[in-house]
Design a protein around this motif. Structure first.
Motif: not given
Length: 304
Positions: A73-86
């Motif tokens: 896809g067009s996003l960063e590798q593996h999407g953004f959920a893994r480097n956001r603050l939950w």
């Protein structure tokens, strides 16, 4: 449940169950970074060069890949959920309780920054539950947008193994897979079990709900049970790729294996107000010898 703040400033949640097993979860990435059994043995792999500072993703544990897997896809590798603050979910939907279980509910919502690259509003909830010998994760994605959207999802399971050359994966034989080392060309698994003597990066399709990862040297079998995840990813970078990855030690590949619960080939489609739910359960059992070989088939059939 204990919430502590480490010296690196990342809030960390510690779950403990009555027999003494523990799980550590970072709010950064909503990521499990440690799972120890009652004998204090670490069951998850963590890179010796893991970077635990935003905005880098942490290599190891159980990162969440959303809304994209890999570079599909067009996003960063593996999407953004893994480097956001939950955040801690103050209003989780009720899920059936389990006795002697310790759990925490987390939530991630779309931010203004994320909407610039993925213009869809969502709520991603994650329940992490620990019981004796078992770690369960239940992710849920709700479409809070006024338009339908689709996404990929994967739970990357970095498992700690004694020696990758002595590990075999059963439950994926005869299945089709995309080989990511061959430009995602489609093949059919011919071996009676997956063993490792070089780099492997595959997406297995239409997979069963149960997969066994047998560690011969430790006489231990990981059992992965999953619902809502039709695919499974098997990955080990081996020597050359390990040396090329800056956040992975040169020798780390020998003691790690990723077997992921995933929905990749057919992205999940959600209409407004709809919700998707998945489930993953990791457990360990002692492997037994049968005619000189470790016999996981009783594990795959549901026995212990």
């Amino acid at each position: 449940m204990n919430l502590v703040h480490d010296s690196d400033g990342l809030p960390r949640i510690i779950l403990v169950e009555p027999r003494g097993s523990t799980v550590e979860v970072l709010l950064y990435g909503g990521q499990v970074i440690s799972w120890k059994n009652e004998r204090r043995e670490e069951l998850l792999f963590m890179s010796s060069k893991a970077v635990r500072k935003p905005p880098k993703a942490i290599r190891g544990g159980l990162p969440i890949c959303f809304p994209q897997f890999g570079n599909l896809g067009s996003l960063e590798q593996h999407g953004f959920a893994r480097n956001r603050l939950w955040e801690l979910d103050s209003n989780p939907s009720p899920l059936p309780p389990i006795n002697n279980q310790s759990s925490v509910d987390l939530i991630l919502k779309s931010t203004e920054e994320d909407l610039k690259t993925w213009p869809r509003t969502f709520e991603l909830r994650l329940r992490i539950s620990l019981s004796a010998g078992k770690l369960t994760l239940i992710p849920r994605v709700r479409n809070t947008d006024n338009k339908a959207f689709s996404f990929q999802f994967a739970m990357r399971n970095y498992l700690s193994v004694s020696d990758i050359s002595e590990v075999r994966v059963e439950g994926l034989e005869t299945l089709d897979y995309f080989d990511c080392l061959m430009e995602r060309e489609r093949f059919t698994e011919q071996a009676d079990a997956i063993t490792f003597d070089g780099e492997v990066d595959r997406v297995y399709l239409s997979t069963p709900t149960k997969i066994a990862i047998i560690d011969h040297e430790k006489k231990r079998t990981f059992v992965l049970r999953k619902e809502g995840f039709p695919d499974a990813v098997v990955w080990n970078p081996w020597e050359k790729k390990a040396k090329a990855l800056p956040d992975l030690g040169d020798e780390d590949y020998k003691t790690m294996l990723c077997v992921d619960s995933a929905a990749i080939e057919s992205p999940i489609l959600l209409k407004p107000c709809e919700e998707w739910k998945g489930r993953q359960e990791l457990s360990t059992v002692s492997s037994s010898y049968f005619s000189g070989q470790l016999d996981p088939r009783k594990v795959l059939r549901g026995g212990c």
